[in-house]
Design a protein around this motif. Sequence first.
Motif, PDB file in Angstrom:
ATOM      1  N   ASP A 161       0.835  -1.190   0.000  1.00  0.00           N
ATOM      2  CA  ASP A 161       0.000   0.000   0.000  1.00  0.00           C
ATOM      3  C   ASP A 161       0.878   1.251   0.000  1.00  0.00           C
ATOM      4  O   ASP A 161       2.060   1.198   0.319  1.00  0.00           O
ATOM      5  N   SER A 173       3.988   2.150   2.504  1.00  0.00           N
ATOM      6  CA  SER A 173       4.372   0.937   3.251  1.00  0.00           C
ATOM      7  C   SER A 173       5.879   0.703   3.263  1.00  0.00           C
ATOM      8  O   SER A 173       6.357  -0.212   3.924  1.00  0.00           O
ATOM      9  N   ILE A 221       3.970  -9.311  -0.335  1.00  0.00           N
ATOM     10  CA  ILE A 221       3.017  -8.306   0.115  1.00  0.00           C
ATOM     11  C   ILE A 221       3.554  -7.561   1.334  1.00  0.00           C
ATOM     12  O   ILE A 221       3.944  -8.180   2.328  1.00  0.00           O
ATOM     13  N   ASP A 255       2.207  -5.638   4.097  1.00  0.00           N
ATOM     14  CA  ASP A 255       0.875  -5.428   4.672  1.00  0.00           C
ATOM     15  C   ASP A 255       0.920  -4.730   6.029  1.00  0.00           C
ATOM     16  O   ASP A 255       0.066  -4.934   6.878  1.00  0.00           O
ATOM     17  N   ASP A 271      -7.249   1.372   3.979  1.00  0.00           N
ATOM     18  CA  ASP A 271      -6.620   0.141   3.483  1.00  0.00           C
ATOM     19  C   ASP A 271      -6.905  -0.009   1.987  1.00  0.00           C
ATOM     20  O   ASP A 271      -8.040  -0.235   1.577  1.00  0.00           O
TER      21      ASP A 271
END
Length: 685
Positions: free
Chosen positions: A284, A287, A433, A435, A603
């Motif tokens: 995202d 991040s 990822i 996250d 998110d």
Amino acid sequence: MNTEPLTSLKGVGEKTEKLFAKVGVYNLQQLLHYYPRDYDCFHSPIPLHECKIDEKNAILGRVRHSPSVKTNQKKSVVILELYEEPLRLQLIWFHMPFLRSTLKTGSIFVFRGKIQERNGRLIMEQPEIYTPAAYEALQSSLQPVYGLTKGLTSKMVAKAVAQVLDDCAPARDYLPSEIRTEYNLCEINYALSQIHFPKDKESLLTARKRLAFEEFFLFLLSLRRLKEQTADTLNSFPIHAVWKTEEVIETLPYQLTGAQMRVWNEIETDMKGRTRMSRLIQGDVGSGKTILAFLAMILSAENGYQSALMVPTEVLAYQHYESLCRLLEENHLTDYQPMLLTGSTKASEKKKIYRQLSDGSCRMIIGTHALIQEKVQYHNLALVITDEQHRFGVRQRTALAEKGEPPNVLVMSATPIPRTLAIILYGDLDISILDELPKNRLPIKNCVVDTSYRPKAYRFIEKQIALGKQVYVICPMVEESEGLDAENVTDYTKKLKNELSPGIKVDMLHGQMKPSQKNEIMERFAAGEIQVLVSTTVIEVGVNVPNATVMMIENAERFGLAQLHQLRGRVGRGADQSYCIFIQGNKEKEVTKRLEILKSSNDGFYVASEDLKLRGSGDLLGTRQSGEMEFSIADIYRDADLLKKAGEAVSRLLLDDPDLEKEEHLELKNIFADYLNPENHEIGL
């Protein structure tokens, strides 16, 4: 393919050709694929009491009294009153004094435009005027509205497109007939005709389905080819672990998150492995992907190899270059000689960079698509990183990867694509990822409001600036555009200078500026010299100004949720509380429902998945939403089912004819070869 210049069309001279060039159209083929960005639907005229405020209405009215005309040295104003007891509508035209003789008492017209309420009065400014017969001829039709630049109108584009469709030989359909039949796809010439001039909504949806499928099909076919070429390729550049990366991690002014450490271990393991790395980092906004890219570049340089980081804009390239240089200086790693290479780099500097890349003295290079130009030769390029993968796509990635022995490939994307779609779209890559966001980040506070909230928003902006903070304001257009009722950067900048306190420094940024000008504006904003930056989505990709705490987005309904989330990610990058104000330019309930998703969550993956649920398969008219990947008309969110079907079709085709040698596939083979040539596909910077 018809690559004749636009000047081969009747009525298109050098001046008009230059206008088309500004929107990226240089030949007849590109003109045909310059799809409308919206459609203007001519609904039946309605009585005044049924009109909708802040929306476009068509009102049938009789002229009861001659209009008044007010003139001074600078402008003329024509005012006409329409009555429908107890309501009254004031029609206003600027710089059109000749209308006094057109609007004769007793005549009936259809007046079409946006109705606004001001001080209890209903007003329609600059309405279009039609005789009832002329309007009836247009009624229920869908008129194309194109992305434009100053001097270029939708009528000019439509006229040129119509001429190509009428006068040029029909295009040969390269999609195999069995695929068209299997997936109920129309023929290419019908699709091109109806995407520009649809006879009804059904025809438009049929055309759009075919063209979106075609974009997915070619993309996934090239992806499959890339995967075949790179699968299980031995790593030509043996990498060994070095202490230096661990030292850099320990000296960072912040602690890497658990997710960053996990993904860094995956990258390091890949680079030390027998086979070359081919990995996607999907994280995202905010991040922390960039620091992982820098660590991979340091690991490569410490092993004596070169690395290249390719980004989609010069503004972002410059910012990454500055950040990398700062990181290296702080860790006493000045021997790597990092370089910056973009389209606007001076010729003398380019020669020096080419020489240092060729002899290996430069081990790190950051740049735009200039990194894949023919003149650029690398000594031992071991690592290729592409930031914001969706802005480059497979063609450009392939071109960079072909600059010597196959290098390790690391791709970074902040596009929040649900995993099921990511597996299809990034089928040649392993997926990591990120996250988890850095611990010092406060969640962004969001609100969705209508245009009446603006005065309050301006006062809030002033309070934030008084605290020493900075602000982004996003508009969907660079300048006023025919047929599109939306805020534009040029006029909005002037308006804000009047609305905000005199001492506040307001400036603008947009994609039509020269790269050097864009860099200079962003440098001044990053340095705090500009307090409010009015911009198009050119700032969407990666620009990092931690002091910016407010993001205000005008006409939020004109952007996809994924793109709005990307824009929102430009704030909230420091330790202070940040805010995002989504201003909705219309009052449609469905639009409000979609924007409420952004209000309820920061998110990106949740936003994308909820957006996917809300979009109906028939809801395909209007502005293209996502802005993602390299597609002109396809949308990875609203066309998720079509994406899956295109993937099935590619698999079946390659199983039947892996080299496209069958007679019925020869046209596809030719088109595909052209598609893979990066020179035929300019990247918008």
